[in-house]
Scaffold this motif. Structure first.
Motif, PDB file in Angstrom:
ATOM      1  N   MET A  90       0.884  -1.170   0.161  1.00  0.00           N
ATOM      2  CA  MET A  90       0.060   0.102   0.180  1.00  0.00           C
ATOM      3  C   MET A  90       0.796   1.429   0.039  1.00  0.00           C
ATOM      4  SD  MET A  90      -2.423   1.371   3.115  1.00  0.00           S
ATOM      5  CE  MET A  90      -3.682  -0.019   2.913  1.00  0.00           C
ATOM      6  N   SER A  91       0.654   2.084  -1.025  1.00  0.00           N
ATOM      7  CA  SER A  91       1.470   3.196  -0.851  1.00  0.00           C
ATOM      8  C   SER A  91       0.846   4.659  -0.654  1.00  0.00           C
ATOM      9  CB  SER A  91       2.429   3.552  -2.257  1.00  0.00           C
ATOM     10  OG  SER A  91       1.427   3.641  -3.291  1.00  0.00           O
ATOM     11  N   ILE A  92       1.164   5.446  -0.079  1.00  0.00           N
ATOM     12  CA  ILE A  92       0.615   6.715   0.223  1.00  0.00           C
ATOM     13  C   ILE A  92       1.565   7.844  -0.329  1.00  0.00           C
ATOM     14  CG2 ILE A  92      -0.231   8.375   1.992  1.00  0.00           C
ATOM     15  CD1 ILE A  92      -0.939   5.844   3.601  1.00  0.00           C
ATOM     16  N   SER A  93       0.724   8.838  -1.273  1.00  0.00           N
ATOM     17  CA  SER A  93       1.783   9.815  -1.849  1.00  0.00           C
ATOM     18  C   SER A  93       0.827  11.370  -1.507  1.00  0.00           C
ATOM     19  CB  SER A  93       1.826   9.474  -3.294  1.00  0.00           C
ATOM     20  OG  SER A  93       0.568   9.477  -4.100  1.00  0.00           O
ATOM     21  N   GLY A  94       1.666  12.256  -1.880  1.00  0.00           N
ATOM     22  CA  GLY A  94       1.287  13.661  -1.903  1.00  0.00           C
ATOM     23  C   GLY A  94       2.040  14.635  -2.360  1.00  0.00           C
ATOM     24  N   LYS A  95       1.460  15.752  -2.237  1.00  0.00           N
ATOM     25  CA  LYS A  95       2.324  16.963  -2.631  1.00  0.00           C
ATOM     26  C   LYS A  95       1.967  18.327  -2.217  1.00  0.00           C
ATOM     27  CE  LYS A  95       0.346  17.004  -7.308  1.00  0.00           C
ATOM     28  NZ  LYS A  95      -0.523  15.825  -6.969  1.00  0.00           N
ATOM     29  N   CYS A  96       2.710  19.450  -2.247  1.00  0.00           N
ATOM     30  CA  CYS A  96       2.472  20.772  -2.036  1.00  0.00           C
ATOM     31  C   CYS A  96       1.565  21.359  -3.059  1.00  0.00           C
ATOM     32  CB  CYS A  96       3.555  21.744  -1.667  1.00  0.00           C
ATOM     33  SG  CYS A  96       4.711  21.639  -3.056  1.00  0.00           S
ATOM     34  N   LEU A  97       1.015  22.519  -2.969  1.00  0.00           N
ATOM     35  CA  LEU A  97       0.168  23.257  -3.972  1.00  0.00           C
ATOM     36  C   LEU A  97       0.727  23.258  -5.213  1.00  0.00           C
ATOM     37  CD1 LEU A  97      -2.667  24.478  -4.432  1.00  0.00           C
ATOM     38  CD2 LEU A  97      -1.594  26.801  -3.372  1.00  0.00           C
ATOM     39  N   CYS A  98       2.178  23.599  -5.189  1.00  0.00           N
ATOM     40  CA  CYS A  98       2.772  23.924  -6.621  1.00  0.00           C
ATOM     41  C   CYS A  98       3.572  22.647  -7.111  1.00  0.00           C
ATOM     42  CB  CYS A  98       3.890  25.053  -6.362  1.00  0.00           C
ATOM     43  SG  CYS A  98       5.185  24.749  -5.248  1.00  0.00           S
ATOM     44  N   GLY A  99       3.469  21.693  -6.071  1.00  0.00           N
ATOM     45  CA  GLY A  99       4.257  20.301  -6.630  1.00  0.00           C
ATOM     46  C   GLY A  99       5.650  20.188  -6.595  1.00  0.00           C
ATOM     47  N   ALA A 100       6.207  21.193  -6.085  1.00  0.00           N
ATOM     48  CA  ALA A 100       7.742  21.167  -5.755  1.00  0.00           C
ATOM     49  C   ALA A 100       8.221  20.367  -4.733  1.00  0.00           C
ATOM     50  CB  ALA A 100       8.293  22.753  -5.543  1.00  0.00           C
ATOM     51  N   VAL A 101       7.276  20.027  -3.741  1.00  0.00           N
ATOM     52  CA  VAL A 101       7.518  19.230  -2.849  1.00  0.00           C
ATOM     53  C   VAL A 101       6.671  17.882  -2.891  1.00  0.00           C
ATOM     54  CG1 VAL A 101       7.887  18.801  -0.465  1.00  0.00           C
ATOM     55  CG2 VAL A 101       8.518  20.842  -1.393  1.00  0.00           C
ATOM     56  N   SER A 102       7.200  16.702  -2.972  1.00  0.00           N
ATOM     57  CA  SER A 102       6.311  15.419  -2.818  1.00  0.00           C
ATOM     58  C   SER A 102       6.777  14.395  -1.811  1.00  0.00           C
ATOM     59  CB  SER A 102       6.160  14.961  -4.432  1.00  0.00           C
ATOM     60  OG  SER A 102       7.390  14.432  -4.774  1.00  0.00           O
ATOM     61  N   TYR A 103       5.971  13.584  -1.663  1.00  0.00           N
ATOM     62  CA  TYR A 103       6.477  12.464  -0.808  1.00  0.00           C
ATOM     63  C   TYR A 103       5.676  11.071  -1.209  1.00  0.00           C
ATOM     64  CZ  TYR A 103       1.977  13.573   1.453  1.00  0.00           C
ATOM     65  OH  TYR A 103       0.468  13.707   1.763  1.00  0.00           O
ATOM     66  N   ARG A 144       0.658  16.266   7.049  1.00  0.00           N
ATOM     67  CA  ARG A 144      -0.589  16.850   6.916  1.00  0.00           C
ATOM     68  C   ARG A 144      -1.644  16.252   5.808  1.00  0.00           C
ATOM     69  NH1 ARG A 144      -1.039  19.767  11.519  1.00  0.00           N
ATOM     70  NH2 ARG A 144       0.343  20.986  11.671  1.00  0.00           N
ATOM     71  N   ALA A 145      -2.621  15.887   6.288  1.00  0.00           N
ATOM     72  CA  ALA A 145      -3.587  15.150   5.426  1.00  0.00           C
ATOM     73  C   ALA A 145      -4.042  15.671   4.222  1.00  0.00           C
ATOM     74  CB  ALA A 145      -4.819  14.376   6.357  1.00  0.00           C
ATOM     75  N   GLY A 146      -4.309  17.053   4.275  1.00  0.00           N
ATOM     76  CA  GLY A 146      -4.770  17.853   3.200  1.00  0.00           C
ATOM     77  C   GLY A 146      -3.735  17.677   2.093  1.00  0.00           C
ATOM     78  N   THR A 147      -2.571  17.183   2.139  1.00  0.00           N
ATOM     79  CA  THR A 147      -1.520  16.968   1.024  1.00  0.00           C
ATOM     80  C   THR A 147      -1.514  15.719   0.457  1.00  0.00           C
ATOM     81  OG1 THR A 147       0.400  16.318   2.375  1.00  0.00           O
ATOM     82  CG2 THR A 147      -0.089  18.692   2.418  1.00  0.00           C
ATOM     83  N   LEU A 148      -2.430  14.897   0.933  1.00  0.00           N
ATOM     84  CA  LEU A 148      -2.505  13.699   0.227  1.00  0.00           C
ATOM     85  C   LEU A 148      -3.058  13.629  -1.333  1.00  0.00           C
ATOM     86  CD1 LEU A 148      -4.210  11.603   2.717  1.00  0.00           C
ATOM     87  CD2 LEU A 148      -1.875  11.218   2.063  1.00  0.00           C
ATOM     88  N   ASP A 149      -2.219  12.898  -2.178  1.00  0.00           N
ATOM     89  CA  ASP A 149      -3.161  12.942  -3.511  1.00  0.00           C
ATOM     90  C   ASP A 149      -4.455  12.235  -3.458  1.00  0.00           C
ATOM     91  OD1 ASP A 149      -0.824  13.731  -4.840  1.00  0.00           O
ATOM     92  OD2 ASP A 149       0.083  11.788  -4.861  1.00  0.00           O
ATOM     93  N   ASP A 150      -4.719  11.312  -2.613  1.00  0.00           N
ATOM     94  CA  ASP A 150      -6.082  10.697  -2.490  1.00  0.00           C
ATOM     95  C   ASP A 150      -6.390  10.763  -0.872  1.00  0.00           C
ATOM     96  OD1 ASP A 150      -8.147   9.022  -2.156  1.00  0.00           O
ATOM     97  OD2 ASP A 150      -7.137   7.107  -2.537  1.00  0.00           O
ATOM     98  N   LEU A 151      -7.278  11.966  -0.700  1.00  0.00           N
ATOM     99  CA  LEU A 151      -7.698  12.462   0.321  1.00  0.00           C
ATOM    100  C   LEU A 151      -8.570  11.227   1.112  1.00  0.00           C
ATOM    101  CD1 LEU A 151      -8.767  16.163  -0.183  1.00  0.00           C
ATOM    102  CD2 LEU A 151      -6.950  15.111   0.952  1.00  0.00           C
ATOM    103  N   SER A 152      -9.091  10.412   0.684  1.00  0.00           N
ATOM    104  CA  SER A 152      -9.795   9.343   1.308  1.00  0.00           C
ATOM    105  C   SER A 152      -8.939   8.396   1.996  1.00  0.00           C
ATOM    106  CB  SER A 152     -10.619   8.399   0.072  1.00  0.00           C
ATOM    107  OG  SER A 152      -9.659   7.727  -0.643  1.00  0.00           O
ATOM    108  N   ARG A 153      -7.684   8.446   1.889  1.00  0.00           N
ATOM    109  CA  ARG A 153      -6.767   7.485   2.767  1.00  0.00           C
ATOM    110  C   ARG A 153      -6.403   8.113   4.058  1.00  0.00           C
ATOM    111  NH1 ARG A 153      -3.111   4.549  -0.662  1.00  0.00           N
ATOM    112  NH2 ARG A 153      -2.948   3.639   1.113  1.00  0.00           N
ATOM    113  N   TYR A 154      -7.144   9.238   4.402  1.00  0.00           N
ATOM    114  CA  TYR A 154      -7.079   9.597   5.855  1.00  0.00           C
ATOM    115  C   TYR A 154      -7.979   9.116   6.783  1.00  0.00           C
ATOM    116  CZ  TYR A 154      -6.646  12.799   9.795  1.00  0.00           C
ATOM    117  OH  TYR A 154      -6.545  13.128  11.147  1.00  0.00           O
ATOM    118  N   ASP A 155      -7.679   8.519   7.696  1.00  0.00           N
ATOM    119  CA  ASP A 155      -8.891   7.931   8.772  1.00  0.00           C
ATOM    120  C   ASP A 155      -8.454   8.391  10.002  1.00  0.00           C
ATOM    121  OD1 ASP A 155     -10.821   6.367   9.829  1.00  0.00           O
ATOM    122  OD2 ASP A 155      -9.652   4.812   9.504  1.00  0.00           O
ATOM    123  N   PRO A 156      -8.863   9.601  10.482  1.00  0.00           N
ATOM    124  CA  PRO A 156      -8.475   9.809  11.867  1.00  0.00           C
ATOM    125  C   PRO A 156      -8.913   9.098  12.965  1.00  0.00           C
ATOM    126  CG  PRO A 156     -10.208  11.052  11.216  1.00  0.00           C
ATOM    127  CD  PRO A 156      -9.942  10.244   9.972  1.00  0.00           C
TER     128      PRO A 156
END
Length: 143
Positions: free
Chosen positions: A1-14, A95-107
């Motif tokens: 299972m992979s989780i990915s995301g990025k900032c608003l401009c895309g310069a930082v990703s994880y 920060r969960a709001g940076t996820l590519d797929d926000l449905s992956r966050y489960d508080p």
């Protein structure tokens, strides 16, 4: 299972190939100020299992425990991406709001509810803490 995301401009990703170890909504004053919202939704990963691409700028300040928190931002667009919390060594908060797929966050928990404004509607099913429980208790609660 992979989780990915990025900032608003895309310069930082994880990317992480492992699932997060704990998750929760922090309602402390600092998280409200840094996020501009009622709370900050966070997921905690083992720091050595999160691959970060791009340059970050960090801002450090004391957290609720009195130990330092180091918050990582994209220096280009200003998106807050990560937090390194000295009270939780070896973990990095995303920060969960940076996820590519926000449905992956489960508080799993609401923290610092004593700082929540009256209009902040929380999930009644989640455990609530007036402040941050100790790291051992937190690990046991939401692992």
């Amino acid at each position: 299972m992979s989780i990915s995301g990025k900032c608003l401009c895309g310069a930082v990703s994880y990317l992480s190939e492992v699932n997060y170890q704990m998750s929760g909504n922090c309602h402390c004053v600092d998280c409200k100020r840094i996020s501009g919202a009622a709370y900050a939704p966070m997921m905690f990963f083992p720091e050595d299992k999160l691959i970060v691409n791009g340059d970050l700028k960090y801002y450090s300040s004391p957290g609720g425990s009195g130990r330092m928190m180091h918050r990582g931002f994209c220096p280009n667009c200003g998106s807050q991406m990560f937090a390194k919390i000295e009270a939780l060594p070896g973990l990095i908060a995303v920060r969960a709001g940076t996820l590519d797929d926000l449905s992956r966050y489960d508080p799993k928990v609401d923290l610092f509810i004593s700082h929540a404004p009256f209009w902040d509607v929380m999930d009644p099913a989640l455990p609530k803490f007036e402040k941050m429980p100790g790291a051992i208790a937190l690990y046991g609660l939401i692992k």
